[in-house]
Design an enzyme around this catalytic site. Sequence first.
Site, PDB file in Angstrom:
ATOM      1  N   HIS A 106      82.635  61.337  36.973  1.00  0.00           N
ATOM      2  CA  HIS A 106      83.271  61.579  35.670  1.00  0.00           C
ATOM      3  C   HIS A 106      84.594  60.839  35.571  1.00  0.00           C
ATOM      4  O   HIS A 106      85.097  60.264  36.539  1.00  0.00           O
ATOM      5  CB  HIS A 106      83.445  63.076  35.395  1.00  0.00           C
ATOM      6  CG  HIS A 106      84.355  63.807  36.349  1.00  0.00           C
ATOM      7  ND1 HIS A 106      85.719  63.647  36.360  1.00  0.00           N
ATOM      8  CD2 HIS A 106      84.084  64.720  37.320  1.00  0.00           C
ATOM      9  CE1 HIS A 106      86.265  64.437  37.272  1.00  0.00           C
ATOM     10  NE2 HIS A 106      85.290  65.086  37.892  1.00  0.00           N
ATOM     11  N   CYS A 155      83.911  66.417  42.959  1.00  0.00           N
ATOM     12  CA  CYS A 155      83.270  65.322  42.231  1.00  0.00           C
ATOM     13  C   CYS A 155      83.853  63.977  42.648  1.00  0.00           C
ATOM     14  O   CYS A 155      84.823  63.905  43.398  1.00  0.00           O
ATOM     15  CB  CYS A 155      83.460  65.512  40.726  1.00  0.00           C
ATOM     16  SG  CYS A 155      82.673  66.985  40.057  1.00  0.00           S
TER      17      CYS A 155
END
Length: 417
Positions: A254, A271
């Site tokens: 992301h 992440c």
Amino acid sequence: MKQRVLPWAKLSVCLLLLLFFTPAAQPRLTPPWPQPHLSAFDHPGVAIQGSPEAMIVAAIDAVREGRMADARATIDALLAKAPNYRLAHLVSADLYAMRAAPLADLGGGVASAPQDRLDDLKREAQVRLLRHTAPPPVGHLPAQLLALSPAQRHAVLVDTGSARAYLFENDKGVPRYVTDYYVTIGKLGIDKLKEGDQRTPLGVYFVTGHMPRLQLDRIYGEAAELYGVGAWPISYPNELDRREGRTGHGIWLHGVPYDTYARAPQASNGCVALTNEDMAALARWLQPGTTPVVNVTQVDWLPPHAWRQRREAALARIEAWRAAAETAEPARLQAFYGSQFSTEESRPARGGTVRPQAIALENISLFATAGERPQWVATFDQQSRSERTQIRQRKRVYWQQEGTDWKILWEGRARAG
């Protein structure tokens, strides 16, 4: 006097920046960073143009060489291009402060800033500079990407140790380097074990979808700001993670909040985060359900002949297993399965009856991991045909090295990739 002081100042600044930008667990700059002669700032500087990363590295190089005016011009141009780039602001503050007094460390121009934030920016500077002082060897191939299936047009290889994500294109099954990006990983590092441990998982995963920013806004409200331009979930936990009891979810590629150009090398909840500019560029090549994302501690770069040898040895082992499965001779087949083997499929017990069948493997992809437990992850379309039945399925087989042999650790249906 002017001619005697300036070379010493250049040498001091160069030496101290080299000491600082050598990777270390606790980045510090000692002894004190001396003040260069003011004339180094006075003449017009030349701004180096390029990507924000290229410009920050160029500015650091200019300081190393005593070209303070060039460093100033490059930083000013960089901030005009990326006004929310915190590392550029830090270097800018130091350049102004160095006109008045010596600095004890990078970041001395903003001495009131929290030390943990300064350390984060120093680590970012280290890994960005390292990428440009020690780039991947030209013409070498990654040992972790041994074969790409025809459907996999690109692959992403995340080097968590150097905070880089490498993009490769599929050239008839061979990975060809395209570009690479600075990335952020988990706050507490790598090797995710459980929900909420703020670690980035290691292993072979696949992009499973795309969550545009509008969708994230609807689901998370203001918290969606964390993901910038959007999110691309990956398939953690994979089949082997589940077998080993690893928990957690929501591991994505992301972007970053719009109020900052980049986050620190270790700042996510597990992440892999990229700048919004880089995430948008990488997203053009991602195929949900297909693109592999291989997270490793360090990329193992091999010369082409060594890479081909490793690939051919792995594919030969898989072919030997296929041939043994085709004969259905229990003793011959069992030799390929390790002591810790498990499967989600229904398999006959040792010594049970298995009828010979024709087995074909197509569209093979093959990835490797290293460390304490070297593994292969092979995915393929398997077509099995006997006198009575014909079965086709997308299958995944995890192999693990046991001594000098490679044995099957897990076998079953592939959920992605």
